[in-house]
Design a protein around this motif. Structure first.
Motif, PDB file in Angstrom:
ATOM      1  N   ASN A  60      35.665  28.343  41.552  1.00 16.75           N
ATOM      2  CA  ASN A  60      36.949  29.003  41.803  1.00 16.75           C
ATOM      3  C   ASN A  60      37.465  28.654  43.191  1.00 16.75           C
ATOM      4  OD1 ASN A  60      35.040  31.474  40.381  1.00 16.75           O
ATOM      5  ND2 ASN A  60      36.760  30.634  39.249  1.00 16.75           N
ATOM      6  N   PHE A  61      38.636  28.033  43.239  1.00 14.48           N
ATOM      7  CA  PHE A  61      39.219  27.580  44.498  1.00 14.48           C
ATOM      8  C   PHE A  61      40.505  28.353  44.810  1.00 14.48           C
ATOM      9  CE2 PHE A  61      36.849  24.013  42.712  1.00 14.48           C
ATOM     10  CZ  PHE A  61      36.047  23.659  43.786  1.00 14.48           C
ATOM     11  N   GLU A  62      40.874  28.307  46.078  1.00 11.32           N
ATOM     12  CA  GLU A  62      42.083  29.008  46.520  1.00 11.32           C
ATOM     13  C   GLU A  62      42.880  28.115  47.462  1.00 11.32           C
ATOM     14  OE1 GLU A  62      43.481  33.154  48.797  1.00 11.32           O
ATOM     15  OE2 GLU A  62      41.346  32.740  48.455  1.00 11.32           O
ATOM     16  N   ILE A  63      44.201  28.209  47.342  1.00 15.58           N
ATOM     17  CA  ILE A  63      45.110  27.509  48.255  1.00 15.58           C
ATOM     18  C   ILE A  63      45.972  28.560  48.954  1.00 15.58           C
ATOM     19  CG2 ILE A  63      46.946  25.791  48.486  1.00 15.58           C
ATOM     20  CD1 ILE A  63      46.000  24.649  45.776  1.00 15.58           C
ATOM     21  N   ARG A  64      46.026  28.480  50.261  1.00 16.60           N
ATOM     22  CA  ARG A  64      46.836  29.415  51.043  1.00 16.60           C
ATOM     23  C   ARG A  64      47.919  28.630  51.779  1.00 16.60           C
ATOM     24  NH1 ARG A  64      41.825  33.000  53.636  1.00 16.60           N
ATOM     25  NH2 ARG A  64      40.973  33.687  51.607  1.00 16.60           N
TER      26      ARG A  64
END
Length: 216
Positions: free
Chosen positions: A203-207
């Protein structure tokens, strides 16, 4: 009489007997385009990952080559950029080194990713980013050559799938003011397009901010 294992052969501790999907380092799970400190941690981790694979290919046939041929532009750890002109990064995923495991004859092992709402339920399913799986054909061939894994001496480090993430400025400009900025990417491992049972997800996140400037 005591039985000893080769140093290269994994013990129960530190491995699983089932395929598990993950990114290599914790700081590679987030692309933070609005926080310089976290972005720098990501870049350090990307450098460390490339360094880890240096010389892996030289060990023999079937050993994964950290190169443009297998990772596209993401093979170069300095490729990710966080500037006013360009915002692009790479995620990396791979399966653990499962001792003596491989898909059945005729089956194809691969990876896939999709935008998700995430644990918060607020993830944007159409974020202003282009997501490209790099060199899928080459990675499928590398995975086939790699498994079954028996030891570092015989097989080396596992193949890595790179996912290129690029800010799409046209989509950003067209975003509704009420659209969520929360952006989550979920990646899974598949055999013949069926998710591998109990393999878990990466699970990855982009901010980012709507003005696209590193402002925090």
């Amino acid at each position: 009489m005591l039985n000893t294992l080769s140093d290269d052969k994994p013990t129960v501790i530190g491995r699983t007997n089932k395929p598990k999907l993950a990114a290599p380092f914790q700081d590679l799970y987030i692309l933070n385009f609005k926080n310089d400190a976290q972005w720098n941690k990501y870049k350090v981790a990307a450098d460390a990952l490339k360094a880890k694979y240096e010389g892996n290919k030289d060990k023999g046939d079937g050993f994964f080559d950290w190169s443009f041929d297998n990772l596209g532009e993401c093979f170069e750890s300095q490729y990710p950029k966080n500037s006013d002109e360009s915002k692009v990064g790479c995620f990396y995923i791979g399966l653990n080194r499962i001792y003596d495991w491989a898909p059945e004859e005729g089956e194809t092992l691969s990876f896939g990713c999709e935008w998700v709402v995430g644990k918060t339920g607020s993830g944007n399913l159409d974020p202003p980013f282009d997501m490209e799986m790099q060199k899928k054909v080459e990675i499928a061939a590398a995975l086939k050559a790699y498994y079954p894994w028996t030891s570092m001496e015989n097989n080396g480090l596992q193949p890595m799938q790179a996912i290129k993430i690029t800010l799409n400025e046209d989509k950003l400009a067209a975003m509704n003011e009420t659209a969520s900025l929360d952006t989550y990417l979920d990646c899974s491992a598949y055999v013949n397009e069926k998710k591998i049972e109990d393999s878990g997800n990466a699970n990855f996140e982009i901010r980012y901010s709507k003005d696209t400037i590193a402002d925090e």
